[in-house]
Design a protein around this motif. Structure first.
Motif, PDB file in Angstrom:
ATOM      1  N   LYS A 291       0.828  -1.206   0.000  1.00  0.00           N
ATOM      2  CA  LYS A 291       0.000   0.000   0.000  1.00  0.00           C
ATOM      3  C   LYS A 291       0.865   1.260   0.000  1.00  0.00           C
ATOM      4  CE  LYS A 291      -3.619   2.280   2.724  1.00  0.00           C
ATOM      5  NZ  LYS A 291      -4.479   2.171   3.943  1.00  0.00           N
ATOM      6  N   LYS A 313      -5.120  -2.758  -8.673  1.00  0.00           N
ATOM      7  CA  LYS A 313      -6.256  -2.881  -7.769  1.00  0.00           C
ATOM      8  C   LYS A 313      -5.869  -3.705  -6.545  1.00  0.00           C
ATOM      9  CE  LYS A 313      -9.501  -2.756 -11.657  1.00  0.00           C
ATOM     10  NZ  LYS A 313      -9.913  -1.357 -11.390  1.00  0.00           N
ATOM     11  N   LYS A 314      -6.626  -3.500  -5.487  1.00  0.00           N
ATOM     12  CA  LYS A 314      -6.380  -4.245  -4.251  1.00  0.00           C
ATOM     13  C   LYS A 314      -6.739  -5.713  -4.461  1.00  0.00           C
ATOM     14  CE  LYS A 314      -9.072  -3.728  -0.685  1.00  0.00           C
ATOM     15  NZ  LYS A 314      -9.722  -3.157   0.530  1.00  0.00           N
ATOM     16  N   GLU A 325      -2.750  -3.567   3.079  1.00  0.00           N
ATOM     17  CA  GLU A 325      -3.293  -3.881   1.758  1.00  0.00           C
ATOM     18  C   GLU A 325      -2.189  -4.131   0.737  1.00  0.00           C
ATOM     19  OE1 GLU A 325      -5.676  -0.512   0.888  1.00  0.00           O
ATOM     20  OE2 GLU A 325      -7.297  -1.047   2.264  1.00  0.00           O
ATOM     21  N   TYR A 327      -1.584  -4.360  -3.566  1.00  0.00           N
ATOM     22  CA  TYR A 327      -2.136  -3.984  -4.871  1.00  0.00           C
ATOM     23  C   TYR A 327      -1.385  -4.734  -5.965  1.00  0.00           C
ATOM     24  CZ  TYR A 327      -4.693  -0.273  -2.522  1.00  0.00           C
ATOM     25  OH  TYR A 327      -5.541   0.412  -1.698  1.00  0.00           O
TER      26      TYR A 327
END
Length: 338
Positions: A291, A313-314, A325, A327
């Motif tokens: 992240k 995108k995550k 998170e 990605y």
């Protein structure tokens, strides 16, 4: 100590490549890979700080490290997919890329030999969480989707119109419907309980069971849907349902006089066992980043195509030692495809 971005790129399925190609071919591939990745890293102000077999480690200058690291990953992904893979079968040569950001410590580790083998056997070792997380992201990147074969039972039950008194009054209050007030359990037929769906004839060997929607070639039923209930068969009062093998077996009873297997539900008609391919683990894109890297890139390059088109995108994966998170994306530079 240094606080910057670190990137790893690693070749996927290298063991399979070793078994499928001659050593001379692999030597050319590895040499081309290291040269290409090194040139790309230098172009984006990166410095190669480790080459171990088919894995390359790159550190970036502190200034604009997020933009340089992500753009470097996109360029590496493009070259690896469209240039290095050109002389091999489709998707035979694949790579995984991982990026993280944070503080790292560099130190020398090794031994000093004397005598006939005199020399220094020392290398720089980069210590810190970012190097470990980026390496693990590389291991998780560009992995194919995993599937498994799961057996399911498609069961046909008679679709009945409940009597006017069913579902109301005292019986309705205790939950008794049309199926519960029917006559007796339906036999599966045959000395071993083989139903028509197994025999494929439309009826059981001894006529104890008539299969719904039968034809000379065997049982015909509606296509499998994602839900538990299958669409009703055309022109017949039957409905198909999907059950697990254990749930279906729990509904069977063994009778010994006469010897047969029966179904507890009186509206049972027939069944068949099928294998379905079920996804058990989703695949991952070739570029993964933390992240912190993605937020830093958006701040440094807010107008880039990767940000404007949301190319990263995550994704839902677990990396040991990292809880925030992650990605991922498959971004490429069109100008580097030729």
């Amino acid at each position: 100590m240094i606080r910057t971005c670190v990137l790893y790129i690693d070749m996927r399925k290298s063991t399979d490549l070793n078994l499928a190609h001659r050593p001379q071919t692999l030597a050319k591939l590895y040499t081309s890979f290291v040269r290409a990745m090194t040139r790309i890293a230098r172009y984006y102000r990166g410095h190669v700080r480790g080459i171990i077999g088919d894995r390359v480690m790159v550190l970036f200058d502190v200034d604009s490290c997020f933009a340089n690291a992500v753009n470097c990953a996109i360029a590496m992904n493009t070259v690896a997919k469209h240039i290095l893979n050109k002389n091999f079968q489709a998707n035979e040569v694949m790579f995984g890329i991982g990026i993280d950001y944070g503080r790292m410590l560099v130190t020398k580790a090794g031994i000093r030999r004397h005598g006939s083998e005199q020399g220094n056997y020392k290398n720089l070792v980069w210590l810190g969480r970012p190097a470990n997380v980026a390496s693990k992201l590389t291991d998780a990147a560009n992995k194919p989707t995993e599937y498994d074969e799961i057996e399911k039972v498609h069961v046909a039950y008679e679709r009945r119109t409940p009597p006017a008194w069913a579902g109301s009054g005292l019986l309705g209050a205790i939950g008794v419907g049309a199926a519960e007030v029917a006559s007796s359990p339906r036999s599966l037929g045959g000395p071993f309980g083989l139903a028509a769906a197994v025999q494929g004839t439309g009826s059981s060997p001894y006529g104890l069971l008539t299969a719904p929607n039968a034809s000379p070639s065997g049982i015909r039923y509606a296509p499998i849907s994602s839900g538990a209930q299958i669409a009703p068969s055309e022109g017949k009062g039957w409905e198909w349902f999907t059950e697990t093998p254990s749930a279906f077996l729990s509904q069977l009873e063994v009778q010994y006089c006469p010897s047969r297997i029966t179904h507890k539900r009186s509206d049972f008609g027939s069944f068949c066992v099928v294998s379905e391919r079920v996804e058990i683990k989703a695949g991952t894109p070739p570029i993964l980043m933390t992240k912190a890297v993605w937020n830093g890139f958006k701040k440094e390059r807010p107008n880039s195509a990767a940000v404007q088109k949301a190319l990263f995108k995550k994704i839902d994966i677990v990396v040991t030692g990292y809880t925030d998170e992650i990605y991922g994306g498959r971004a490429e530079f069109p100008g580097l495809r030729t």
